[in-house]
Scaffold this active site. Sequence first.
Site, PDB file in Angstrom:
ATOM      1  N   ASP A 167       0.829  -1.210   0.000  1.00 16.84           N
ATOM      2  CA  ASP A 167       0.000   0.000   0.000  1.00 16.84           C
ATOM      3  C   ASP A 167       0.860   1.255   0.000  1.00 16.84           C
ATOM      4  O   ASP A 167       1.411   1.649   1.025  1.00 16.84           O
ATOM      5  CB  ASP A 167      -0.922  -0.006   1.228  1.00 16.84           C
ATOM      6  CG  ASP A 167      -2.070  -0.983   1.064  1.00 16.84           C
ATOM      7  OD1 ASP A 167      -2.761  -0.905   0.033  1.00 16.84           O
ATOM      8  OD2 ASP A 167      -2.274  -1.824   1.962  1.00 16.84           O
ATOM      9  N   ASP A 200     -10.503  -4.854  -1.511  1.00 16.26           N
ATOM     10  CA  ASP A 200      -9.518  -4.380  -0.544  1.00 16.26           C
ATOM     11  C   ASP A 200     -10.173  -3.501   0.512  1.00 16.26           C
ATOM     12  O   ASP A 200     -10.749  -2.456   0.191  1.00 16.26           O
ATOM     13  CB  ASP A 200      -8.440  -3.591  -1.315  1.00 16.26           C
ATOM     14  CG  ASP A 200      -7.294  -3.105  -0.434  1.00 16.26           C
ATOM     15  OD1 ASP A 200      -7.238  -3.483   0.741  1.00 16.26           O
ATOM     16  OD2 ASP A 200      -6.456  -2.343  -0.961  1.00 16.26           O
TER      17      ASP A 200
HETATM   18  C1  DX5 Z   1      -6.446   0.767   2.601  1.00 15.75           C
HETATM   19  C2  DX5 Z   1      -5.487  -0.219   1.997  1.00 15.75           C
HETATM   20  C3  DX5 Z   1      -5.777  -1.655   2.336  1.00 15.75           C
HETATM   21  C4  DX5 Z   1      -5.784  -1.942   3.809  1.00 15.75           C
HETATM   22  C5  DX5 Z   1      -6.256  -3.324   4.106  1.00 15.75           C
HETATM   23  O1  DX5 Z   1      -6.187   2.026   2.134  1.00 15.75           O
HETATM   24  O2  DX5 Z   1      -5.530  -0.119   0.599  1.00 15.75           O
HETATM   25  O3  DX5 Z   1      -4.915  -2.510   1.618  1.00 15.75           O
HETATM   26  O4  DX5 Z   1      -4.544  -1.746   4.384  1.00 15.75           O
HETATM   27  O5  DX5 Z   1      -6.258  -3.488   5.483  1.00 15.75           O
HETATM   28  P1  DX5 Z   1      -7.440  -4.196   6.248  1.00 15.75           P
HETATM   29  O6  DX5 Z   1      -7.536  -5.600   5.709  1.00 15.75           O
HETATM   30  O7  DX5 Z   1      -7.010  -4.162   7.650  1.00 15.75           O
HETATM   31  O8  DX5 Z   1      -8.701  -3.425   5.974  1.00 15.75           O
HETATM   32 ZN    ZN Z   2      -4.530  -1.700  -0.648  1.00 20.36          ZN
END
Ligand code: DX5
Ligand code: ZN
Length: 219
Positions: A34, A179
């Site tokens: 990310d 996501d």
């Molecule tokens: C949010 C990111 C995600 C996030 C996923 O902006 O793109 O990839 O980190 O994390 P969880 O699974 O904890 O929602």
């Molecule tokens: Zn992401």
Amino acid sequence: MIEVSTSILSMKKGEESKTFFGLEKAKTDYFHIDVMDGKFVEKNTYKKMLENSAYIKRISNLPLDVHLMVENIEEAINDFTSVEPNIITFHYEACKNNEEVMKYIKKIKENNCKVGLSIKPETPVEEIYEFLPYTHMCLIMTVEPGKGGQTFLTDMVEKIKELKKYIDEKNIEIDIEVDGGINLTTMESVKNAGANILVAGTAILLAKDYKIIIDEFKK
Ligand code: DX5
Ligand code: ZN
């Protein structure tokens, strides 16, 4: 087949090697990277993610799934192709116009990477239909991009269904990745709706045993 892309965003500092080896052993299909610039979203993870990606590249053969949450897509493509990701995904909302979307699709492909296009929760999926034949993946955000550990937005299930229906009708072969807020409870609805790559951060990283969760996701 369902694949799992583990987001390392919420990984604890100092636990990098332990986490990466553990995820590989638990058979994550991808490492989800990310990339945030402090402009498109508030947080800035740019340097850290570049370092982590380079480190993963040295110790693992698993593919990198790079999710750019940045305004300057051009610069990020240049920086992140150095770690040879399998796929680079950028946000439709970060582009000024349709020409720019096509420009980045082309640029990513020229760097020998697959291309993903992502949309935020408020963006209707029809807006990106015209680009789908040129991409390998569509990333539907199921939370507002910016941080890990948020609550899954149930309204996004309809969006995934709509996209799945459209690509089947038009015979477009692309992956649907979801996501944000994906866990053992929310996974059922997104899988049923047609998503085939699940990104999960906290659901996997906070678990005692990564493999139990990853296996459940893949079922
Ligand atoms: C949010 C990111 C995600 C996030 C996923 O902006 O793109 O990839 O980190 O994390 P969880 O699974 O904890 O929602
Ligand atoms: Zn992401």
